[in-house]
Scaffold this motif. Structure first.
Motif, PDB file in Angstrom:
ATOM      1  N   LEU A  60      -7.818  -0.040 -12.213  1.00 59.38           N
ATOM      2  CA  LEU A  60      -6.792   0.958 -11.902  1.00 59.38           C
ATOM      3  C   LEU A  60      -7.277   2.383 -12.126  1.00 59.38           C
ATOM      4  N   MET A  87      -5.466  13.668   2.028  1.00 57.03           N
ATOM      5  CA  MET A  87      -5.701  12.235   2.176  1.00 57.03           C
ATOM      6  C   MET A  87      -5.631  11.832   3.643  1.00 57.03           C
ATOM      7  N   ARG A 108      -8.822   5.384  -5.966  1.00 59.41           N
ATOM      8  CA  ARG A 108      -8.389   4.025  -5.628  1.00 59.41           C
ATOM      9  C   ARG A 108      -7.271   4.030  -4.584  1.00 59.41           C
ATOM     10  N   ASP A 109      -6.296   4.944  -4.722  1.00 62.63           N
ATOM     11  CA  ASP A 109      -5.217   5.008  -3.737  1.00 62.63           C
ATOM     12  C   ASP A 109      -5.753   5.355  -2.350  1.00 62.63           C
ATOM     13  N   LEU A 110      -6.703   6.282  -2.298  1.00 56.82           N
ATOM     14  CA  LEU A 110      -7.317   6.631  -1.015  1.00 56.82           C
ATOM     15  C   LEU A 110      -8.023   5.422  -0.413  1.00 56.82           C
ATOM     16  N   VAL A 128       0.833  -1.204   0.000  1.00 62.44           N
ATOM     17  CA  VAL A 128       0.000   0.000   0.000  1.00 62.44           C
ATOM     18  C   VAL A 128       0.866   1.251   0.000  1.00 62.44           C
ATOM     19  N   ILE A 156       2.123  10.984   0.963  1.00 64.87           N
ATOM     20  CA  ILE A 156       0.701  11.095   1.290  1.00 64.87           C
ATOM     21  C   ILE A 156       0.349  12.567   1.484  1.00 64.87           C
ATOM     22  N   ASP A 212       3.994   1.498  -0.949  1.00 62.63           N
ATOM     23  CA  ASP A 212       4.757   1.603  -2.208  1.00 62.63           C
ATOM     24  C   ASP A 212       3.893   2.151  -3.339  1.00 62.63           C
ATOM     25  N   ARG A 213       2.615   1.795  -3.381  1.00 59.34           N
ATOM     26  CA  ARG A 213       1.737   2.238  -4.462  1.00 59.34           C
ATOM     27  C   ARG A 213       1.532   3.749  -4.474  1.00 59.34           C
ATOM     28  N   ILE A 214       1.569   4.358  -3.294  1.00 56.16           N
ATOM     29  CA  ILE A 214       1.336   5.802  -3.249  1.00 56.16           C
ATOM     30  C   ILE A 214       2.635   6.592  -3.183  1.00 56.16           C
ATOM     31  N   LEU A 260      -7.237   2.291  -0.809  1.00 51.38           N
ATOM     32  CA  LEU A 260      -6.226   1.364  -0.300  1.00 51.38           C
ATOM     33  C   LEU A 260      -5.711   1.810   1.056  1.00 51.38           C
ATOM     34  N   VAL A 261      -5.372   3.090   1.169  1.00 54.53           N
ATOM     35  CA  VAL A 261      -4.832   3.600   2.429  1.00 54.53           C
ATOM     36  C   VAL A 261      -5.880   3.521   3.528  1.00 54.53           C
TER      37      VAL A 261
END
Length: 527
Positions: free
Chosen positions: A372, A305, A377-379, A291, A301, A293-295, A381-382
């Motif tokens: 994707l 977020m 999507r990133d939010l 997680v 951050i 690494d993806r952001i 995941l976090v």
């Protein structure tokens, strides 16, 4: 990763599970919290490879057997009795939390589409069956509260997954029809029940003709996966299908399975569930690295977020309390109005129910399955990992303390018979059979010792039913002598084998007899 490397990694994870579980028991912490924190900490250890698991595989691999385990041991009578309350939590509370979290996120991040905000709410809204089971193992709760929490954990994942499907479709297409969504929800849920019942009945039919106990155990172990995949194959809820099949199996297994199959299958099942349950929390902890690494790392951050993540955690926590205490207020009003079926929980049980909202594998896995190009999507995941981490560690670790402080009272009326009374009834039924068969056709007593033995047993059980504590206190020395005698027999058996006086086959057969005898005495002692 090479196949051998993958196998070595699995063995390392199992060793890690043993170590962290042992540490949690020593420190008197919930093992789920220790596994999650330990996995998260080790995820960043230098030299360790990044561990990732396909999210679709995670749902299929872990969710069905753990749901099946919960459904199999569900007290079906209390489940039916408290079904309205269970559905209120599994459907009403999840939908309400989804709406509250979605509105809070949209307020903090107005540039994020509202449908995406609701998708995030649906991801974090359902408490997890695995987390609930892992935490509730070490907590003694009133029967009604246990039924509500266990029943909720079986069904709310289905609600959350269905809501995510609708919200993501609306996010990507920009179109949402409430009427179609409600209709589809009903079809998916009812279809899941139908598929699950059909799979459960098919299992019931199959075990009547599978003569080999190993085949029966394998078929029983695979039932959860079969029900889940069957439900998903016909596009209904695989979660509800699994739960329905588990309830059917749990109801029928008492009459369909023999004693040896139940003992063998129970041992296999407990080990399987323990390993899967432990690996879930370890892998969730390890997913933290992916997680981050993806952001682009923690430093990447953005503050909005961070505010959104904090808002999500607070919103879902408060939303659950609002729903629980709001439902409690409605029950009190209905009860005062004369509706006898409306029985309030009371503030003590409501407090525990509001705090017991641990999230788990579904919350982490679902955002990884999203396309994707899904907005936010990133939010998601976090938020997913943060919610799981906070609820399992904070709520899970403090639930036992809160129970001791609040001291919830069991308001459910007791059953007509307690365990000593039930044992007395069983002893009398056994005595009736022995009395009939102890005499020959000509009326001659041919089994006097057997008859006398069961008469003494009935006399003892009757005294035990009148004062269980006093009777057990007198019987414990008797059990201690029997266990010591078994230990002496075991030592002699091993000495004979080591001296070469008996064959291995004799050793195994007699050792099994001693094990069964010792296990029966241990059960009678209440250990």
């Amino acid at each position: 990763m090479h196949g051998v490397d993958t196998f070595e990694l699995i063995l390392a994870l199992l060793a890690l599970v043993i170590g962290l579980y042992w540490l949690a028991l020593k420190l008197k912490l919930p093992p789920s919290a220790a596994l999650l924190v330990g996995g998260g900490a080790l995820a960043f250890a230098p030299g360790l490879p990044a561990i990732s698991l396909d999210p679709e595989l995670a749902l299929v691999l872990f969710l069905p057997p753990l749901l099946m385990d919960g459904a199999y041991f569900t007290a079906l009578g209390r489940f039916r009795q408290h079904l309205a309350g269970i559905l209120s939590l599994a459907v009403g509370a999840v939908v309400f939390t989804t709406l509250v979290v979605g509105l809070v996120v949209h307020w903090i991040l107005p540039q994020l589409p509202l449908a995406a905000c609701f998708a995030l709410g649906a991801i974090v809204s359902p408490p997890d069956a695995v987390s609930a089971r892992a935490v509730l193992k070490g907590v003694s709760l009133p029967r009604r509260l246990t039924a509500l929490l266990e029943g909720e954990s079986l069904l709310n994942d289905a609600t959350g997954l269905i809501l995510v499907r609708f919200a993501v479709a609306a996010t990507l297409s920009g179109v949402f029809h409430a009427g179609d969504a409600v209709t589809s929800f009903g079809i998916v849920a009812i279809g899941g029940v139908a598929v699950g019942v059909a799979v459960g009945l098919a299992w019931s039919f199959a075990v009547r003709y599978l003569r080999d106990r190993m085949l029966i155990v394998v078929a029983t172990t695979a039932l959860g996966w079969a029900a889940y995949l069957a439900g998903e194959a016909v596009h209904v809820s695989g979660v509800i299908s699994t739960v329905a099949a588990g309830l059917v199996m749990g109801w029928n297994q008492h009459t369909l399975l023999s004693a040896d199959v139940r003992l063998l299958g129970g041992s296999v099942w407990r080990i399987t569930v323990f390993v899967l349950e432990a690996l879930v929390f370890i892998l969730i902890g390890f997913s933290l690295r992916g997680v981050i690494d993806r952001i682009g790392g923690i430093e990447a951050i953005p503050p909005p977020m961070v505010y959104a993540v904090i808002g999500v955690v607070l919103a879902l926590t408060l939303a659950r309390f609002v729903w629980v205490f709001g439902s409690e207020a409605i029950l009190k009003i209905a009860h005062r109005a004369g509706l006898k079926t409306a029985r309030p929980l009371g503030w003590r049980q409501s407090t525990i129910l509001g705090w017991a909202g641990m999230r788990g594998v579904v919350t982490v896995a679902v955002p990884l399955t999203l396309p994707l190009d899904t907005p936010g999507r990133d939010l998601m995941l976090v938020c997913a990992f943060t919610v799981v981490f906070v609820t399992v560690v904070a709520q899970g670790s403090s639930l036992g303390w809160l129970v001791r402080r609040v001291r919830p009272v069991d308001t459910d009326p007791p059953a007509r018979m307690d365990m000593p009374a039930a044992e007395a009834a069983m002893a009398r039924a056994r005595m009736e059979v022995v009395e009939k068969l102890a005499y020959g056709e000509d009326g001659e007593l041919i089994h006097p010792m057997l008859l006398e033995e069961h008469r003494r047993r009935v006399e003892y059980v009757e005294r035990y039913a009148q004062d269980a504590a006093a009777a057990m206190e007198k019987l414990r020395p008797h059990f201690d002598i029997l266990l010591a005698a078994i230990a002496g027999s075991r030592e002699e058996l091993i000495r004979l084998h080591r001296a070469g006086h008996i064959e291995d086959e004799v050793l195994h057969e007699l050792e099994r007899d001693l094990d069964v005898e010792e296990m029966g005495i241990t059960f009678q002692r209440g250990e």
